[in-house]
Design a protein around this motif. Structure first.
Motif, PDB file in Angstrom:
ATOM      1  N   ASP A  11      10.263  -8.513  -2.371  1.00 16.84           N
ATOM      2  CA  ASP A  11      10.562  -7.291  -1.625  1.00 16.84           C
ATOM      3  C   ASP A  11      10.087  -6.026  -2.339  1.00 16.84           C
ATOM      4  OD1 ASP A  11      11.851  -8.727   0.405  1.00 16.84           O
ATOM      5  OD2 ASP A  11      13.789  -8.659  -0.626  1.00 16.84           O
ATOM      6  N   ASN A  12       9.534  -6.171  -3.515  1.00 14.96           N
ATOM      7  CA  ASN A  12       9.126  -5.008  -4.294  1.00 14.96           C
ATOM      8  C   ASN A  12       7.709  -4.551  -3.939  1.00 14.96           C
ATOM      9  OD1 ASN A  12      11.533  -4.862  -5.684  1.00 14.96           O
ATOM     10  ND2 ASN A  12      10.789  -5.952  -7.482  1.00 14.96           N
ATOM     11  N   VAL A  13       7.576  -3.252  -3.737  1.00 16.83           N
ATOM     12  CA  VAL A  13       6.280  -2.600  -3.558  1.00 16.83           C
ATOM     13  C   VAL A  13       6.212  -1.527  -4.643  1.00 16.83           C
ATOM     14  CG1 VAL A  13       4.784  -1.289  -1.999  1.00 16.83           C
ATOM     15  CG2 VAL A  13       6.334  -3.039  -1.067  1.00 16.83           C
ATOM     16  N   VAL A  14       5.425  -1.793  -5.673  1.00 14.41           N
ATOM     17  CA  VAL A  14       5.492  -1.015  -6.908  1.00 14.41           C
ATOM     18  C   VAL A  14       4.174  -0.297  -7.155  1.00 14.41           C
ATOM     19  CG1 VAL A  14       5.964  -1.114  -9.386  1.00 14.41           C
ATOM     20  CG2 VAL A  14       7.038  -2.793  -7.837  1.00 14.41           C
ATOM     21  N   LEU A  15       4.242   1.009  -7.440  1.00 12.39           N
ATOM     22  CA  LEU A  15       3.087   1.771  -7.887  1.00 12.39           C
ATOM     23  C   LEU A  15       3.207   2.037  -9.384  1.00 12.39           C
ATOM     24  CD1 LEU A  15       2.672   4.519  -5.128  1.00 12.39           C
ATOM     25  CD2 LEU A  15       1.266   2.466  -5.438  1.00 12.39           C
ATOM     26  N   PHE A  16       2.121   1.822 -10.105  1.00 12.73           N
ATOM     27  CA  PHE A  16       2.036   2.253 -11.493  1.00 12.73           C
ATOM     28  C   PHE A  16       1.290   3.589 -11.497  1.00 12.73           C
ATOM     29  CE2 PHE A  16       2.847  -2.206 -11.648  1.00 12.73           C
ATOM     30  CZ  PHE A  16       3.663  -2.386 -12.758  1.00 12.73           C
ATOM     31  N   ASP A  17       2.060   4.655 -11.704  1.00 15.28           N
ATOM     32  CA  ASP A  17       1.616   6.045 -11.552  1.00 15.28           C
ATOM     33  C   ASP A  17       1.442   6.373 -10.069  1.00 15.28           C
ATOM     34  OD1 ASP A  17       1.652   6.442 -14.313  1.00 15.28           O
ATOM     35  OD2 ASP A  17      -0.422   5.792 -14.539  1.00 15.28           O
TER      36      ASP A  17
END
Length: 306
Positions: free
Chosen positions: A90-96
């Motif tokens: 369920d995770n939608v992750v942006l790095f910066d």
């Protein structure tokens, strides 16, 4: 207007310099890490004077190192800006989260890239920060000064957060970077109530482990993303380009705030990444930023993923 290091570092001047420049098109590159899907999205590119990176380097050797890249020591630079997107469960992750609208007109294109990938900013569950420079965090706020990724938990290394929030930083960072400090503090103050801080070695999300890689900034973080036997490292700006950073990692770069520490960190990272045959993602590396490091003479070379 002459395009100089001082002009670049003053954000308002940098924006004025690039107003007439064309925007880079949206790109994405996809990498699978076990059950995790990693995508790099384009936030456009920066416009840098050569001295911003090459200034402190051995000028009598620099031309020879750059020649294989069809580059000259006085050549203006247009490094891409690659935002890493992780989708896992369920995770939608942006790095910066990019430069936003207020830094350089050639950057700030993440919204277009997300739309092309079918992702609304409200879908993002986490924003994980490598460091507090404008092209990495000024996109936290929209043009109404509201959080762009409204539903997302924001995560940042405690050392880096403390540095930018310190009132003394604007006076100690140097006149040319003072606007960086002002802009970072304002944005982090806006997000402070939704900011989770972490230390070196923390598992910030399932399968995502923080690694302190200082020098570019005091608390710069890289991140190892692993699932089973598969792993890659998001290195942010710890390895800041595909030419001299790889070919001569021990050379000091003008883009680092602590030049000596930046060179030490970069050398150690490349030694590890090459020895482990690990995939890396660099914020300013070409071809989507995903690739490997291979030994090449005195240094390394960047090999983009297919």
């Amino acid at each position: 207007m002459q395009f100089t290091k001082r002009a670049f570092l003053a954000s308002g001047a940098a924006a004025a310099t690039t107003l007439a420049l064309p925007r880079r098109g949206w790109t994405q590159t996809v990498q699978q890490v076990g059950t995790m899907e990693i995508t790099t999205l384009s936030d456009g590119n920066l416009m840098l004077p050569a001295e911003f990176i090459f200034g402190p380097m051995p000028q009598d050797e620099l031309a020879g190192v750059l020649a294989p890249f069809d580059m000259m020591p006085d050549q203006a630079l247009t490094p891409p800006c690659n935002i890493t997107l992780l989708r896992h469960g369920d995770n939608v992750v942006l790095f910066d989260c990019g430069a936003g609208f207020a830094f350089q007109d050639s950057a700030g294109r993440l919204g277009d890239a997300l739309a092309a990938a079918g992702i609304d900013p409200l879908d993002v569950t986490h924003v994980v920060v490598t460091h507090g420079h404008p092209d990495h965090i000024w996109g936290m706020l929209d043009d109404f000064d509201e959080p762009l990724f409204y539903n997302a938990e924001h995560l940042m290394g405690e050392t880096e957060f403390t540095y930018w929030m310190d009132d003394a930083t604007v006076n100690s960072i140097g006149e040319e970077r003072a606007s960086f400090a002002v802009g970072a503090k304002r944005r982090l103050e806006m997000m402070e109530g939704n900011m989770t801080l972490f230390a070196d070695g923390a598992e910030v999300l399932p399968g995502v482990t923080a690694r302190m890689t200082p020098g570019h900034t005091p608390g710069h973080m890289s991140f190892v993303i692993a699932d089973g036997n598969d792993a890659l490292m998001v290195v942010g700006d710890a390895i800041g380009n595909h030419h001299v950073a790889f070919a001569r990692p021990a050379w000091e770069s003008g883009s680092d705030q602590d030049l000596a520490m930046g060179a030490e960190t970069r050398t150690a990272l490349l030694d590890q990444i090459a020895a482990d045959n690990m995939t890396l993602i660099g914020f300013h590396l070409p071809n989507g930023g995903i690739g490997t490091a291979e030994r090449d003479g005195e240094g390394y070379r960047f090999v983009p993923s297919a």
